[in-house]
Enzyme design. Structure first.
Site, PDB file in Angstrom:
ATOM      1  CE  LYS A  18       0.004  -0.645   5.031  1.00  0.00           C
ATOM      2  NZ  LYS A  18      -0.857  -0.875   6.253  1.00  0.00           N
ATOM      3  CE1 TYR A  52      12.174  32.231   2.287  1.00  0.00           C
ATOM      4  CE2 TYR A  52      11.996  29.857   2.031  1.00  0.00           C
ATOM      5  CZ  TYR A  52      11.747  31.037   1.305  1.00  0.00           C
ATOM      6  OH  TYR A  52      11.341  31.388   0.066  1.00  0.00           O
TER       7      TYR A  52
HETATM    8  C1  LIG Z   1      -0.200  -1.719   6.904  1.00  0.00           C
HETATM    9  C2  LIG Z   1      -0.747  -3.203   7.449  1.00  0.00           C
HETATM   10  C3  LIG Z   1       0.083  -4.209   7.602  1.00  0.00           C
HETATM   11  C4  LIG Z   1       1.632  -4.186   7.507  1.00  0.00           C
HETATM   12  O1  LIG Z   1       1.946  -3.584   8.668  1.00  0.00           O
HETATM   13  P1  LIG Z   1       3.543  -3.477   9.183  1.00  0.00           P
HETATM   14  O2  LIG Z   1       3.568  -2.961  10.481  1.00  0.00           O
HETATM   15  O3  LIG Z   1       4.271  -2.485   8.042  1.00  0.00           O
HETATM   16  O4  LIG Z   1       4.295  -4.634   9.029  1.00  0.00           O
HETATM   17  C5  LIG Z   1      -0.608  -5.508   7.826  1.00  0.00           C
HETATM   18  N1  LIG Z   1      -1.783  -5.523   8.040  1.00  0.00           N
HETATM   19  C6  LIG Z   1      -2.745  -4.394   7.956  1.00  0.00           C
HETATM   20  C7  LIG Z   1      -4.188  -4.345   8.081  1.00  0.00           C
HETATM   21  C8  LIG Z   1      -2.120  -3.167   7.517  1.00  0.00           C
HETATM   22  O5  LIG Z   1      -3.000  -2.132   7.289  1.00  0.00           O
END
Ligand SMILES: *Cc1c(COP(=O)(O)O)cnc(C)c1O
Length: 363
Positions: A34, A257
């Protein structure tokens, strides 16, 4: 071309996934790609993960799933949250595997499916983000199994504090086990039970079930600053640029800045073309960068497109490589280090690297 870029070592991603595959002893590995593969690039990461033995992938949104399908990725793609009911057509057309936890979504999905469609039921065991309440899980599972076109392939949950609170994590696992028992008592035994993110995988085999969902570990980053996992994982990402301007300034001058930092002594100050619009956060005023394998501090506020670096009396020249994140010589700046300066987590550092940064893939 602008010298500022992200390089991603795809061989590291492949090796990290292979390490998970090896470790979890037959459980399927379903890496989370994702958020554009945690900022690393979703399609190249997906391909590298599959090369490492990932049998599936998971994403947050339907759009993310479609991007992978358009690129020709053919493994099952699990959506980690239920889309809106209006998106069921896209879910079916693009062959995405939905997570379900509401009757309205299950019914909407069933109304557009004509051939068997696998779904995964998500149960809320204590994260309290999304998922069926514990006392609703069986009813929703039964609704799924009564639809002639829906197949309940999986049941899963998500851990809230796998990296920090073993007691609450064990409670979540017990609740998950309770739901699995209840489902079994009505004759429902989905073949893919899954619970563990990276930190959950590190807790041991009681958390692996039939599948695991590593995210941050796939990218070689620890789920918590103090986490020492059982696997040898390598960071895959580097943010690099090159010196674009060199000036000699007198003690007392205050670059950038806000004129926030006076130079203590006469110094060489170099400009680097990266800024907060690239995801190099404005809050990083106290960060270091690497030039010639040495650490140097920023000389003032991060601007939208450029930063200034105080290199003292070092012989730094126009075009010299600058590493903002990653290794150079014997030194390394980690996403975890930058996150610590900002009061956030390494996940957010890599996810927010902006689209303006060119991605370069190394294999
Ligand atoms: C993002 C996510 C993962 C992966 O988690 P990590 O901490 O990056 O290993 C697994 N399950 C769900 C439901 C997630 O949203």
């Amino acid at each position: 071309m602008r010298p500022t870029r992200v390089t991603v070592d795809l061989a590291a991603i492949t090796a990290n996934v292979a390490a998970f595959v090896d470790h979890v002893d037959g459980a399927l590995v379903c890496p989370a790609v994702k958020a554009d593969g945690y900022g690393h690039g979703d399609v190249p990461v997906a391909e590298a993960a599959i090369a490492g033995g990932a049998q599936r992938l998971c994403v947050a949104t339907v759009d993310e799933g479609i991007r992978l399908r358009e690129a020709g990725i053919s493994v099952p793609i699990l959506l980690l949250s239920e889309p809106t009911a209006g998106m069921v057509r896209a879910v079916v057309d693009w062959d995405l595997m939905p997570t379900v936890y509401s009757l309205s979504f299950v019914e909407a999905l069933a109304s557009v499916t004509t051939s068997p469609k696998s779904v995964h039921l998500k149960v809320d065991t204590g994260m309290h983000r999304v998922g069926a309440a514990l006392d609703q899980a069986v009813a929703i599972a039964l609704t799924v199994t009564r639809q002639p076109t829906l197949v309940l392939e999986g049941v899963w949950s998500h851990l809230a504090v796998a990296d920090t609170d073993p007691d609450y994590t064990a409670l979540q696992r017990d609740r998950f086990g309770g739901v699995l028992d209840e489902l079994a008592s009505v004759g429902i035994e989905p073949p893919l039970r899954h619970l563990a993110n990276t930190a959950g995988i590190f807790l041991g085999r009681e958390y692996w079930y039939d599948m695991v969902r590593p995210g941050i570990g796939v990218y070689g980053l620890p789920p918590h600053p103090e986490s020492v996992g059982p696997l040898d994982l390598a960071p895959a990402l580097r943010v690099e640029s090159a010196v674009s301007h060199v000036q000699r300034l007198s003690a007392g001058e205050r670059p950038s800045y806000g004129r926030r930092r006076p130079l203590k002594v006469d110094s060489t100050v170099v400009t680097v073309p990266i800024g907060y619009a690239d995801g190099y956060w404005r809050g990083l005023i106290d960060a270091d960068v690497l030039i010639g394998g040495q650490r140097y501090p920023l000389a003032g506020t991060v601007t939208m497109d450029q930063i200034m670096v105080d290199v003292g009396d070092a012989d730094v020249r126009l075009g010299d490589e600058v590493v903002l994140l990653g290794r150079q010589g014997g030194e390394e700046i980690t996403a975890t280090e930058l996150a610590g300066r900002l009061g956030t987590i390494n996940y957010e550092i890599v996810c927010r690297l902006g689209p303006r940064l060119r991605r370069v893939y190394e294999t």
